[in-house]
Design a protein around this motif. Structure first.
Motif, PDB file in Angstrom:
ATOM      1  N   ILE A   1       0.834  -1.205   0.000  1.00 46.47           N
ATOM      2  CA  ILE A   1       0.000   0.000   0.000  1.00 46.47           C
ATOM      3  C   ILE A   1       0.870   1.258   0.000  1.00 46.47           C
ATOM      4  CG2 ILE A   1      -1.672   1.343   1.327  1.00 46.47           C
ATOM      5  CD1 ILE A   1      -2.832  -1.355   2.301  1.00 46.47           C
ATOM      6  N   THR A   2       1.854   1.314   0.892  1.00 45.80           N
ATOM      7  CA  THR A   2       2.683   2.517   0.996  1.00 45.80           C
ATOM      8  C   THR A   2       3.537   2.723  -0.251  1.00 45.80           C
ATOM      9  OG1 THR A   2       4.343   1.241   2.225  1.00 45.80           O
ATOM     10  CG2 THR A   2       2.756   2.491   3.508  1.00 45.80           C
ATOM     11  N   THR A   3       3.958   1.622  -0.896  1.00 46.96           N
ATOM     12  CA  THR A   3       4.776   1.726  -2.110  1.00 46.96           C
ATOM     13  C   THR A   3       3.976   2.275  -3.279  1.00 46.96           C
ATOM     14  OG1 THR A   3       6.198  -0.108  -1.421  1.00 46.96           O
ATOM     15  CG2 THR A   3       6.191   0.449  -3.759  1.00 46.96           C
ATOM     16  N   ASN A   4       2.720   1.855  -3.385  1.00 45.86           N
ATOM     17  CA  ASN A   4       1.908   2.223  -4.544  1.00 45.86           C
ATOM     18  C   ASN A   4       0.984   3.411  -4.311  1.00 45.86           C
ATOM     19  OD1 ASN A   4       2.352  -0.017  -6.703  1.00 45.86           O
ATOM     20  ND2 ASN A   4       2.120  -1.142  -4.785  1.00 45.86           N
ATOM     21  N   TYR A   5       0.878   3.856  -3.070  1.00 49.34           N
ATOM     22  CA  TYR A   5      -0.134   4.856  -2.719  1.00 49.34           C
ATOM     23  C   TYR A   5       0.007   6.144  -3.528  1.00 49.34           C
ATOM     24  CZ  TYR A   5      -3.262   7.734   0.070  1.00 49.34           C
ATOM     25  OH  TYR A   5      -4.292   8.548   0.465  1.00 49.34           O
ATOM     26  N   ASN A   6       1.205   6.676  -3.629  1.00 45.46           N
ATOM     27  CA  ASN A   6       1.400   7.963  -4.302  1.00 45.46           C
ATOM     28  C   ASN A   6       1.529   7.845  -5.813  1.00 45.46           C
ATOM     29  OD1 ASN A   6       1.408   9.671  -1.968  1.00 45.46           O
ATOM     30  ND2 ASN A   6       3.424   8.846  -1.468  1.00 45.46           N
ATOM     31  N   GLY A   7       1.648   6.624  -6.309  1.00 44.46           N
ATOM     32  CA  GLY A   7       1.768   6.439  -7.750  1.00 44.46           C
ATOM     33  C   GLY A   7       3.127   6.869  -8.264  1.00 44.46           C
ATOM     34  N   LEU A   8       3.237   6.915  -9.580  1.00 42.97           N
ATOM     35  CA  LEU A   8       4.505   7.248 -10.210  1.00 42.97           C
ATOM     36  C   LEU A   8       4.899   8.701  -9.945  1.00 42.97           C
ATOM     37  CD1 LEU A   8       6.836   6.420 -12.021  1.00 42.97           C
ATOM     38  CD2 LEU A   8       5.363   6.809 -14.019  1.00 42.97           C
ATOM     39  N   VAL A   9       3.915   9.592  -9.943  1.00 43.58           N
ATOM     40  CA  VAL A   9       4.160  11.007  -9.643  1.00 43.58           C
ATOM     41  C   VAL A   9       3.120  11.449  -8.614  1.00 43.58           C
ATOM     42  CG1 VAL A   9       4.262  13.366 -10.530  1.00 43.58           C
ATOM     43  CG2 VAL A   9       5.120  11.473 -11.933  1.00 43.58           C
ATOM     44  N   GLY A  10       3.526  11.571  -7.376  1.00 43.45           N
ATOM     45  CA  GLY A  10       2.583  11.858  -6.301  1.00 43.45           C
ATOM     46  C   GLY A  10       2.226  13.327  -6.183  1.00 43.45           C
ATOM     47  N   ILE A  11       1.102  13.581  -5.522  1.00 36.34           N
ATOM     48  CA  ILE A  11       0.669  14.946  -5.234  1.00 36.34           C
ATOM     49  C   ILE A  11       1.189  15.285  -3.840  1.00 36.34           C
ATOM     50  CG2 ILE A  11      -1.264  16.554  -5.272  1.00 36.34           C
ATOM     51  CD1 ILE A  11      -0.924  14.760  -7.791  1.00 36.34           C
ATOM     52  N   ARG A  12       2.246  16.043  -3.786  1.00 37.55           N
ATOM     53  CA  ARG A  12       2.953  16.311  -2.532  1.00 37.55           C
ATOM     54  C   ARG A  12       2.480  17.632  -1.935  1.00 37.55           C
ATOM     55  NH1 ARG A  12       7.826  19.103  -1.925  1.00 37.55           N
ATOM     56  NH2 ARG A  12       9.118  18.581  -0.127  1.00 37.55           N
ATOM     57  N   ASN A  13       2.046  17.590  -0.663  1.00 39.45           N
ATOM     58  CA  ASN A  13       1.624  18.803   0.026  1.00 39.45           C
ATOM     59  C   ASN A  13       2.269  18.861   1.406  1.00 39.45           C
ATOM     60  OD1 ASN A  13       0.000  17.114   1.756  1.00 39.45           O
ATOM     61  ND2 ASN A  13      -1.575  17.084   0.168  1.00 39.45           N
ATOM     62  N   GLN A  14       1.875  19.847   2.193  1.00 35.05           N
ATOM     63  CA  GLN A  14       2.498  20.031   3.506  1.00 35.05           C
ATOM     64  C   GLN A  14       2.256  18.846   4.427  1.00 35.05           C
ATOM     65  OE1 GLN A  14       4.566  22.290   4.226  1.00 35.05           O
ATOM     66  NE2 GLN A  14       4.218  24.001   2.857  1.00 35.05           N
ATOM     67  N   ASP A  15       1.101  18.201   4.282  1.00 38.86           N
ATOM     68  CA  ASP A  15       0.750  17.123   5.203  1.00 38.86           C
ATOM     69  C   ASP A  15       1.464  15.811   4.896  1.00 38.86           C
ATOM     70  OD1 ASP A  15      -0.976  18.644   6.779  1.00 38.86           O
ATOM     71  OD2 ASP A  15      -2.630  18.346   5.395  1.00 38.86           O
ATOM     72  N   ASN A  16       1.786  15.565   3.627  1.00 39.75           N
ATOM     73  CA  ASN A  16       2.381  14.269   3.287  1.00 39.75           C
ATOM     74  C   ASN A  16       3.827  14.377   2.810  1.00 39.75           C
ATOM     75  OD1 ASN A  16       2.362  15.149   0.617  1.00 39.75           O
ATOM     76  ND2 ASN A  16       0.687  13.840  -0.027  1.00 39.75           N
ATOM     77  N   SER A  17       4.413  15.564   2.879  1.00 45.06           N
ATOM     78  CA  SER A  17       5.755  15.756   2.310  1.00 45.06           C
ATOM     79  C   SER A  17       6.797  14.826   2.927  1.00 45.06           C
ATOM     80  CB  SER A  17       6.195  17.218   2.464  1.00 45.06           C
ATOM     81  OG  SER A  17       6.236  17.595   3.830  1.00 45.06           O
ATOM     82  N   LYS A  18       6.599  14.462   4.202  1.00 46.91           N
ATOM     83  CA  LYS A  18       7.568  13.578   4.862  1.00 46.91           C
ATOM     84  C   LYS A  18       7.496  12.141   4.341  1.00 46.91           C
ATOM     85  CE  LYS A  18       7.860  16.240   9.163  1.00 46.91           C
ATOM     86  NZ  LYS A  18       7.657  16.231  10.639  1.00 46.91           N
ATOM     87  N   ASP A  19       6.435  11.820   3.599  1.00 49.02           N
ATOM     88  CA  ASP A  19       6.302  10.463   3.053  1.00 49.02           C
ATOM     89  C   ASP A  19       7.199  10.241   1.837  1.00 49.02           C
ATOM     90  OD1 ASP A  19       4.389  10.010   4.964  1.00 49.02           O
ATOM     91  OD2 ASP A  19       2.694  10.379   3.632  1.00 49.02           O
ATOM     92  N   TYR A  20       7.727  11.319   1.279  1.00 53.04           N
ATOM     93  CA  TYR A  20       8.551  11.224   0.065  1.00 53.04           C
ATOM     94  C   TYR A  20      10.025  11.175   0.450  1.00 53.04           C
ATOM     95  CZ  TYR A  20       4.350  12.297  -2.589  1.00 53.04           C
ATOM     96  OH  TYR A  20       3.089  12.249  -3.137  1.00 53.04           O
ATOM     97  N   LYS A  21      10.684  10.122   0.024  1.00 54.19           N
ATOM     98  CA  LYS A  21      12.069   9.897   0.412  1.00 54.19           C
ATOM     99  C   LYS A  21      13.025  10.183  -0.754  1.00 54.19           C
ATOM    100  CE  LYS A  21      10.383   8.401   4.294  1.00 54.19           C
ATOM    101  NZ  LYS A  21      10.360   9.320   5.457  1.00 54.19           N
ATOM    102  N   GLN A  22      14.242  10.528  -0.397  1.00 53.70           N
ATOM    103  CA  GLN A  22      15.288  10.761  -1.395  1.00 53.70           C
ATOM    104  C   GLN A  22      15.802   9.423  -1.947  1.00 53.70           C
ATOM    105  OE1 GLN A  22      18.203  12.929   0.862  1.00 53.70           O
ATOM    106  NE2 GLN A  22      16.804  14.580   1.350  1.00 53.70           N
ATOM    107  N   PRO A  23      16.255   9.445  -3.210  1.00 57.27           N
ATOM    108  CA  PRO A  23      16.361  10.558  -4.158  1.00 57.27           C
ATOM    109  C   PRO A  23      14.994  10.964  -4.701  1.00 57.27           C
ATOM    110  CG  PRO A  23      17.067   8.506  -5.202  1.00 57.27           C
ATOM    111  CD  PRO A  23      16.839   8.185  -3.756  1.00 57.27           C
TER     112      PRO A  23
END
Length: 493
Positions: free
Chosen positions: A233-255
């Protein structure tokens, strides 16, 4: 005449109730208890009209109320002015700061609200607090309603009897209920409508984000293991290009690659997807190398400032990358599919020089405290051949201003020692890894032979405290102080 009076009465009642329908319910001391008693789930914002944080929250709070107006079970958003009509109510519930948000079940406080402060985040958080973690889909119409929402949904299509998936799914949905919208069904008609088999878990992407570069649904094909399903679920939730906002920005990892532009799915979904689809086209060829997201450039202007972008008049996306080492890259060319693809190839193959936010090199650096900027950091800190004490500060920080003369005195007393006393403005320069600076001032001690292992300094901040610490920790004993920090007796000639 009687009919006219009845009509007028009905219109009056509708007007009175309609004022709050789909919006925030305004409550005060005179009606708080009576109105809230009739509500099952209420989020109440206790506020002051002059409060800046309250003013910023207000439009998001109103958007959330509108989004929640048709929910079942119902969720109500209310507000209480603690400076006027709601003074006694605010006092009763121990409100001492603004805004304070609390979740009520009837007249009783269920819990303090510590969730997001942005509309979509408030909605998701509140929905997660109401009823079961997963909504049961009893009819094909329930399925259609569930899939009509503008966010990701995960549905467990269960067996009518002895479902192998049900127990594990219940555990996962309970754990992720604040972030993910879950549904479940064992109804034969619903399974037929969805064209799914029993004991199948499916992630559905919203129709709003439909594109030709990734599937609208993703079916889980692993074992019914809690950790594996959660990872799916967590791997596929945001899709190939996620919609990143203030609430979920920490879910996006580098690179991570971020495209900043006027992202707005409420007012301009077509225009938002126009650019997202172009990001998707390139992202599909680099999905094994980077995570991808789009963000509203106004919402994340502070991030763009970190890449030297103060203002962009263009409607085209601004592209940035932060690699696994935390190095930053900015695409200088105007956005196009070709320029974007070329930029990512160069980042991937280390052909580009990382972007470095840095003040200019100081004209003179022979004072008691050495000035570090991003451009000279390696020279004056990492490769200086000395034990080093460095302070990361902010010019506006009161504690930093108080420390400044103490640091100068320390530098003067240790002049001629094999120790460097260094300071760096962490608001005007990129702080390199592995230093972590989240408040000011932050200090680190770096032994000259272990510069890759900085030690956070948390001792006293008087001159004597610093000298005792440095005298004890120094690689070689200081010339002017013994290991306890006591001044050595001067030898007379």
């Amino acid at each position: 005449m009687r009919q006219n009076c009845i009509a007028i009465l009905c219109l009056t009642l509708l007007a009175g109730y309609g004022a709050d329908a789909g919006s925030v319910l305004d409550l005060g001391d005179s009606d708080f208890e009576n109105k809230i008693a009739a509500l099952d789930n209420t989020l109440v914002m206790f506020y002051a009209p002059w409060c800046g944080h309250c003013k910023r929250l207000k439009p998001e709070y109103e958007k959330a109320a509108e989004l929640l107006k048709d929910d079942d079970p119902p969720i109500t958003l209310a507000k209480v002015d603690c400076t006027e009509a709601g003074k006694e109510t605010c006092s009763k519930f121990g409100v001492s700061g603004y805004p304070t948000l609390k979740i009520f079940k009837g007249v009783d406080v269920s819990t303090d609200y510590n969730g997001p402060r942005e509309a979509s985040g408030i909605v998701k958080y509140m929905r997660s607090q109401v009823g079961p973690a997963s909504k049961e889909l009893k009819t094909p119409e329930d399925l259609e309603t569930f899939l009509s929402k503008d966010d990701v949904g995960v549905i467990a299509f269960l067996a009518a009897e002895d479902s192998k998936l049900e127990k594990t799914f219940t555990k996962v949905s309970d754990k992720l209920r604040e972030k993910v919208r879950f549904g479940n069904t064992n109804n034969a008609a619903v399974l037929k409508k969805a064209d799914q088999k029993e004991d199948t878990l499916v992630l559905f992407r919203p129709k709003l984000l439909a594109n030709k570069f990734e599937p609208d649904t993703v079916v889980y094909d692993g074992a019914f293991d809690k950790d594996d399903i959660e990872k799916f679920i967590t791997t596929n939730y945001n899709g190939l290009v996620g919609i990143r906002n203030q609430d979920n920005s920490k879910d996006y990892k580098q690179p991570l690659v971020v495209a900043y532009y006027a992202v707005d799915y409420k007012k301009n979904p077509k225009g938002t997807n126009y650019w997202r689809n172009r990001i998707l086209k390139v992202a599909q060829d680099f999905k094994d190398d980077f995570a991808f997201a789009i963000s509203n450039k106004d919402e994340f202007q502070y991030e763009l400032n970190e890449y030297g972008v103060e203002f962009s008049p263009s409607d085209k996306p601004i592209i940035t990358v932060k690699n696994s080492k935390g190095q930053k890259f900015k695409m200088e060319e105007e956005f196009s599919i070709a320029s974007f693809e070329t930029f990512l190839k160069k980042v991937k193959t280390d052909e580009l020089t990382p972007f470095l936010k840095s003040e200019a090199l100081p004209d003179s650096n022979d004072g008691p405290v050495v000035v570090a900027v991003a451009k000279n950091f390696d020279d004056v800190v990492v490769n200086n051949g000395k034990d080093t004490l460095i302070e990361f500060y902010a010019p506006w920080c009161g504690h930093c201003k108080k420390l400044a003369p103490i640091f100068d005195e320390l530098g003067t007393k240790l002049k001629g020692e094999d120790v460097a006393i260094v300071k760096m403005d962490a608001t005007a320069n990129d702080v390199p890894a592995p230093f972590e600076v989240s408040g000011f001032p932050t200090l680190f001690w770096l032994p000259k032979d272990q510069k890759d292992k900085p030690v956070r300094y948390d001792s006293g901040r008087d001159v004597d405290d610093f000298i005792k610490y440095i005298a004890k920790q120094a690689t070689e004993e200081l010339k002017g102080y013994d290991r306890s920090g006591t001044p050595k007796a001067k030898t007379e000639l």
